[in-house]
Write an enzyme that holds these catalytic residues in place. Structure first.
Site, PDB file in Angstrom:
ATOM      1  N   LYS A 175       0.858  -1.182   0.000  1.00 25.31           N
ATOM      2  CA  LYS A 175       0.000   0.000   0.000  1.00 25.31           C
ATOM      3  C   LYS A 175       0.893   1.229   0.000  1.00 25.31           C
ATOM      4  CE  LYS A 175      -2.806   3.075   2.543  1.00 25.31           C
ATOM      5  NZ  LYS A 175      -1.986   4.073   1.874  1.00 25.31           N
ATOM      6  N   GLU A 250       8.433   0.263  11.695  1.00 25.79           N
ATOM      7  CA  GLU A 250       9.569   1.181  11.529  1.00 25.79           C
ATOM      8  C   GLU A 250       8.996   2.579  11.653  1.00 25.79           C
ATOM      9  OE1 GLU A 250      12.691   0.511  11.184  1.00 25.79           O
ATOM     10  OE2 GLU A 250      12.555  -1.646  10.905  1.00 25.79           O
ATOM     11  N   CYS A 284      13.471   9.479   8.708  1.00 25.44           N
ATOM     12  CA  CYS A 284      13.165   8.900  10.016  1.00 25.44           C
ATOM     13  C   CYS A 284      14.385   8.955  10.923  1.00 25.44           C
ATOM     14  CB  CYS A 284      12.682   7.473   9.850  1.00 25.44           C
ATOM     15  SG  CYS A 284      13.821   6.459   8.920  1.00 25.44           S
ATOM     16  N   GLU A 383       8.985  14.828  16.797  1.00 29.86           N
ATOM     17  CA  GLU A 383       9.581  14.635  15.473  1.00 29.86           C
ATOM     18  C   GLU A 383       9.013  15.694  14.535  1.00 29.86           C
ATOM     19  OE1 GLU A 383       8.236  11.345  13.006  1.00 29.86           O
ATOM     20  OE2 GLU A 383      10.319  10.896  12.503  1.00 29.86           O
TER      21      GLU A 383
END
Ligand code: NAD
Length: 491
Positions: A175, A250, A284, A383
């Site tokens: 996806k 992740e 990330c 973040e």
């Protein structure tokens, strides 16, 4: 305008209700392509196709060596198309072409690595503690894999899931993200040329609801491999309560880069720049908390500001650009709000903190360095996924380790020091899945990748990843000449 299609059961098709969504070029703010919004019915069709491919027919009976050959062919095709795939990724996500082209080419090496591993996935013969029994294990494919990726490094994050999943004999439903889905839609065209039996790899585009939810809760899905944000991960874990599929996650980070007084100044500044302004900070593993020892702090900041202000921001397709735009307008709005909030809380703006002049179309933001009095300031805790670096100073090595570990995340850490003993001490004490010493942002198909805490669970890349996509089967064979005896005692 490119109007892409889904790829289900070896065929390109529209969504069942013909629904579509626009995708925008972040460098211009203009729509340049449309993609189908997959429905629950599309998800069901893709999962059933994958399940059929896994359990019956050519893929189910193929040798591991043959699967490896198909993965080698995929690797070659990705390498041949790397330039084009990289440019599409740049147009759709705003990421620098220099990086997307190189990364697409390197993605071929991930498929090659797993092509080579396909026929090295093996079990054991067990020295069992009972007579007349031959006991061995095999590593079986886990089942239909749902591979869900975000927009920021799609070719790469797909390879780290699809490579080991196919090497182990699974079938996959990928996806793509609703933000910048085009590179994976182009990748589907590459997949179509490989010669995989229909249904082995399927590609859906669509939104978390209904597509992502339907996929992760589907009763025929046996494994979810997810990369993305923490809030989405929580929803996925809740969805998998329906099928009890194991999930590898992740997720994001607030990774520290520790710069000690004995560090090489240029190397440390390069590490901080790479860790924060590479990919416009939309990574990330961004090293967005830079912890600097007091003795080197002022020189570090001066050099960092000089280097940050020299970064060439511009068209991500241009060869001389060093930083492109952010992927979405919402992303830039959020960053602007957090930077303003952090300054109000006491952070000092050393450089950046605004949009660059002359780049009014597109979602550009200048490389930004904030000096923070402590790790309570918002920019040191959340973040940001943008070119914003928070710098905090520390006195001692023990302070640095305590500050580095004062986070909900644990994806990566950087250590800049010329003292080998210190490097080992700190690498051992930092709670992070990846530790880079006197370098930053290096990756390889050979090296496992993943985090601690809210940065996720499971590991991608390396041999470890095969374990995420296989299950051990134990086979017991009675080798005695006697038939099985008393059914009421355990042998
Ligand atoms: P996101 O979580 O919003 O979206 C990721 C994917 O999940 C998309 O495909 C989205 O459509 C899908 N999704 C959304 N809701 C869903 C649901 N309920 N069920 C199933 N799927 C659903 O993430 P994003 O904002 O696109 O990406 C940025 C995030 O990804 C950052 O937090 C970043 O740190 C993280 N990331 C992590 C790594 C890593 O390897 N650790 C790598 C790259 C990015």
């Amino acid at each position: 305008m490119n109007d892409y299609q889904l790829y289900i059961d070896g065929e390109f098709c529209e969504a069942s209700d013909s629904g579509r969504f626009d995708t925008t070029n972040p460098a211009t703010g203009e729509v340049w392509a449309t993609a189908p919004a997959a429905t629950e019915a599309d998800v069901d069709r893709a999962v059933r196709a994958a399940h059929r491919a896994m359990t019956t027919g050519e893929w189910a009976s193929m040798t591991a060596t043959m699967r490896g050959r198909l993965l080698y062919r995929l690797a070659d095709l990705v390498a041949e198309n790397a330039h084009w795939l990289g440019e599409v990724e740049t147009t759709d996500s705003g990421k620098l072409a220099a990086e997307t082209r190189a990364q697409s080419a390197y993605v071929a090496d991930y498929y090659r690595y797993y092509a080579g591993l396909a026929d090295k996935i093996q079990g054991d013969t067990l020295p069992i503690d009972k007579p007349d029994l031959h006991v061995f294990t095999t590593r079986d494919p886990i089942g239909v894999v749902a591979a869900i990726v975000p927009w920021n490094a799609e070719m790469f994050l797909t390879a780290t899931k699809v490579g080991p999943a196919l090497a182990a004999g699974n079938a996959v439903v990928i996806k793509a993200s609703e933000i910048a889905p085009a590179p994976l839609l182009e990748f589907a065209r590459v997949l179509d040329q490989v010669g995989f039996p229909p249904g082995v790899v399927n590609l859906l585009t669509g939104f978390g609801e209904p597509c992502g939810r339907a996929l992760t809760s589907h009763p025929m899905v046996s494994k979810v491999a997810f990369t993305g944000g923490v809030d989405t991960a929580r929803q996925i874990v809740a969805s998998t309560a329906h099928n009890l599929a194991p999930v590898s996650l992740e997720l994001g980070g607030k990774s520290p880069i520790l710069v000690f007084d004995d560090a090489d100044l240029d190397g440390a500044v390069n590490g901080a720049v790479a860790g924060n302004f590479g990919a416009s900070g939309q990574s990330c593993v961004a090293g967005s908390r830079v912890l600097v020892q007091v003795g080197i702090h002022d020189r570090f900041i001066a050099e960092l500001v000089r280097r940050s202000e020299a970064i060439r921001i511009g068209d991500p397709l241009a060869d001389d650009s060093q930083m492109g735009p952010l992927a979405t307008r919402a992303q830039r709005d959020r960053i602007e709000a957090v930077v303003a909030e952090s300054i109000a809380q006491g952070a000092v703006l050393h450089t950046g903190g605004s949009r660059p002049e002359g780049l009014d179309a597109g979602w550009y933001y200048r490389p930004t360095v904030l000096g923070c009095p402590n790790q309570e300031v918002t920019c040191t805790r959340v973040e940001l996924f943008g070119p914003v670096m928070s710098v905090v100073s520390f006195e001692t090595e023990a302070d640095a380790v305590a500050m580095a570990n004062d986070t909900e995340f644990g994806l990566a850490a950087g250590i800049f020091s010329s003292d080998a003993s210190r490097v080992h001490r700190v690498a051992r004490s930092v709670r992070a899945g990846i530790v880079w010493v006197n370098t930053y942002r290096a990756i390889s198909p050979i090296a496992p990748f993943g985090g601690f805490g809210n940065s996720g669970s499971g590991r991608e890349a390396g041999v470890d990843a095969i374990g995420e996509f296989t299950r051990t089967k134990t086979v017991w064979i009675n080798t005695s000449e006697q038939p099985m005896a008393n059914p009421f005692t355990i042998r």
